[in-house]
Design an enzyme around this catalytic site. Structure first.
Site, PDB file in Angstrom:
ATOM      1  CG  ASP A   1      31.679  30.047  67.928  1.00  0.00           C
ATOM      2  OD1 ASP A   1      32.502  29.844  67.025  1.00  0.00           O
ATOM      3  OD2 ASP A   1      31.863  30.862  68.836  1.00  0.00           O
ATOM      4  CB  THR A   2      27.497  26.511  63.967  1.00  0.00           C
ATOM      5  OG1 THR A   2      27.116  27.870  63.848  1.00  0.00           O
ATOM      6  CG2 THR A   2      26.375  25.633  63.442  1.00  0.00           C
TER       7      THR A   2
END
Length: 594
Positions: A397-398
């Site tokens: 997740d970014t």
């Protein structure tokens, strides 16, 4: 007040209840389709246009903070740092100061691109043998706890960018987020979903793995996972950011904050020391570019990131004119998928910290791209692609954001804690979670990406930049692990080959090939999943899906948008200087300008 009769009240109740009952039996998105538009695709919306400056982020409030900084005299770098700080508070499922950062900055004064690698390293005093002893027979690093933690590089990255390009005092840049952290902000819908997803994932891991989660629970989940519209506060993070703004990077890497972090990590069994934090530094690197067609070039950062995988895909795909087929045809999807698989076979074999293992320079040549393209069977999926033999010359997740200003400076920035929200560890009273990026080290001592002391792991997060006829044209990013390089290439194809605007290019249905050999696997032996899975969104026609299956692809239709990344982009008209922005419909974000 008029009183209804019993009969009238019953009738009214039936009328008002009927839609609710219908919605319970059939989801509303299946009851009715998209409306029409006077211009553009019905499944998209208008790009945003502005002349003086623009920001595109994964949260509307972060976008507003970036524009506020621009209006108050800051430049694109100041505004990008401010937005990134805000996202660490407002989108903790995607990023935070416990993670790493990469950026590409276009400076109009020098007419150059500058790349920044602000990723952290493993403990300098811990060997692979010592790590293996702690793993007690495990064949891979875990996703939680102290062992996958690497030095958080984001704060150092902020100060590197700020010292080179920034204008406003750092305390002023961070002030809007400090205020929101203390006063609170409403949780956005998609982020609320990810918070719930993260909490459930941590609780499942706690059933089989022992790691300290009380601090994280108190910081993020004191009353369960916050829901959309709930006011979320993080006063610990407010104090931390205020200290950083006042006392600088030294506070985080050498001062009181560093001492709190190291003391906490060592209590969890980590090998990190104060010297590891004090010795951390970011690295300015040179982006590389690959030409596609019609004067367009895609520019990416070198390893330890995976950015060059996108350039390898471009060099493969330029050998076929995709425009001979419709965008949603099986032929186009097949070529994109096989190009990705070829590039990732090399990623798994060669991509690592260049301070420990040199990357073959031939990987980015057009000749090598032609060699790899020749391996594609136009009719069938190849069961397994191996890496090439280039010559040596020496769930993640970014968040992605981009900001531009009225001088023409353009910032493409990506930042992440890696899997989930990170490794579950929140240092005492500091309000952020450590990343678990070290999970991406290989435990094979012969692998270029093998764990070693003081080494940066293979990295998935990559910002991108597009040139047109040699000049600055567009910033873009598409967050989401291995989705990122293939997502960058799909955006390029959508715009260059099929004439989509900057918003349509992101809204169009995507594919995400997952699998093949991984950078964490041993060099020898069979790949765990050589063919991989071709995940596609429902926007692809059923006939295309069936044709791809007939070609040998393992196709899965996925409708929730989660695994197809999060896109933001800003384009600058080379003649008028007007900016156009696009944002991701699969996230909560906003593109806006002034």
């Amino acid at each position: 007040m008029k009183i209804l009769s019993a009969a009238a009240a019953a009738a009214l109740l039936a009328l008002t209840a009927a839609p609710a009952m219908a919605q319970q039996s059939t989801p509303v998105e299946e009851q009715i389709g998209a409306g029409g538009r006077p211009v553009g695709a019905n499944w998209s919306r208008s790009p945003v246009y502005a002349e003086n400056g623009m920001a595109a982020t994964a949260h509307p409030l972060a976008t507003q903070i970036a524009l506020k900084v621009l209006r108050e005299g800051g430049n694109a770098v100041d505004a990008a740092i401010a937005a990134n700080a805000a996202l660490g508070l407002m989108e903790p499922t995607g990023n935070g100061i416990g993670g790493d950062l990469f950026a590409i900055i276009y400076d109009p004064k020098t007419n150059q691109l500058y790349g920044l690698n602000a990723s952290g390293r493993s403990p300098a005093g811990q060997t692979l043998e010592q790590l293996l002893e702690k793993l007690d027979g495990a064949t891979a690093l875990p996703a939680v706890g102290p062992l996958p933690v690497t030095i958080p590089g984001t704060v150092d990255g902020w100060f590197e960018m700020h010292e080179r390009f920034g204008k406003m005092p750092m305390a002023d840049v961070l002030a809007p987020t400090v205020e929101y952290a203390r006063e609170g902000h409403p949780v956005a819908p998609v982020i609320g979903m990810y918070l719930d997803r993260s909490l459930r994932a941590y609780e499942r891991r706690l059933e089989t793995t022992s790691f300290e989660f009380d601090n994280a629970r108190a910081t993020y989940f004191a009353n369960g996972a916050p829901k959309a519209g709930d006011i979320f506060k993080n006063p610990d993070l407010a104090d931390t950011l205020e200290t950083i703004g006042r006392d600088g990077r030294e506070a985080f890497y050498q001062g009181d904050l560093a001492r709190v972090m190291v003391d906490y990590l060592q209590r969890q069994g980590s090998a990190f020391t104060l010297e590891d934090f004090a010795n951390h530094e970011s690295e300015w690197v040179d982006p590389a570019c690959a030409s596609y067609r019609d004067g367009f070039e895609l520019c990416e950062l070198p390893p330890n990131s995976q950015g060059f995988a996108a350039l390898q895909m471009v060099n493969i795909l330029k050998n076929v004119d995709l425009r001979q087929w419709e965008r949603g045809s099986p032929e186009v999807i097949h070529y994109i998928t096989e190009a990705k698989r070829l590039a990732y076979a090399d990623v798994a074999r060669f991509y690592a910290d260049p301070a420990f293992s040199a990357l073959p320079e031939e990987l980015l040549t057009e000749e090598y791209g032609k060699e790899r393209f020749a391996l594609i069977d136009p009719e069938n999926a190849t069961p397994e692609f191996g890496p090439g033999e280039p010559k040596l010359e020496g769930e993640g997740d970014t968040t992605y954001l981009t900001v531009t200003d009225n001088d023409g400076m353009m910032v493409s920035l990506i930042q992440s804690n890696y899997r989930g929200m990170g490794g579950g560890l929140v240092p005492d009273g500091l309000g952020f979670m450590f990343q678990d990026r070290g999970e991406l080290f290989s435990l094979d001592p012969e692998h270029p990406n093998a764990y070693e002391p003081g080494k940066r792991p293979f990295h998935t997060i990559i910002p991108a930049f597009v040139k047109k006829d040699g000049g600055p044209f567009m910033t873009l990013g598409l967050m989401g692990g291995g989705m990122q390089p293939q997502g960058h290439v799909q955006i390029l194809i959508n715009m260059v080959d099929y004439g989509m605007n900057i918003q349509e290019a992101g809204d169009a249905a995507r594919i995400n090939h997952d699998g093949g050999r991984q950078p964490t696997e041993a060099l020898t032996g069979p790949a765990a999943d050589p063919l991989g899975t071709l995940n596609v969104e429902p926007g692809l026609a059923a006939e295309t899906v069936e044709a791809l299956r007939a070609m040998g692809h393992d196709v899965r239709v996925v409708s929730n948008g989660i695994m197809f990344g999060g896109y933001q982009a800003i384009m600058r008209d080379p003649e008028t200087g007007v900016y156009a922005g696009g944002t991701e419909m699969r996230k909560d974000g906003q593109a806006s300008g002034y």
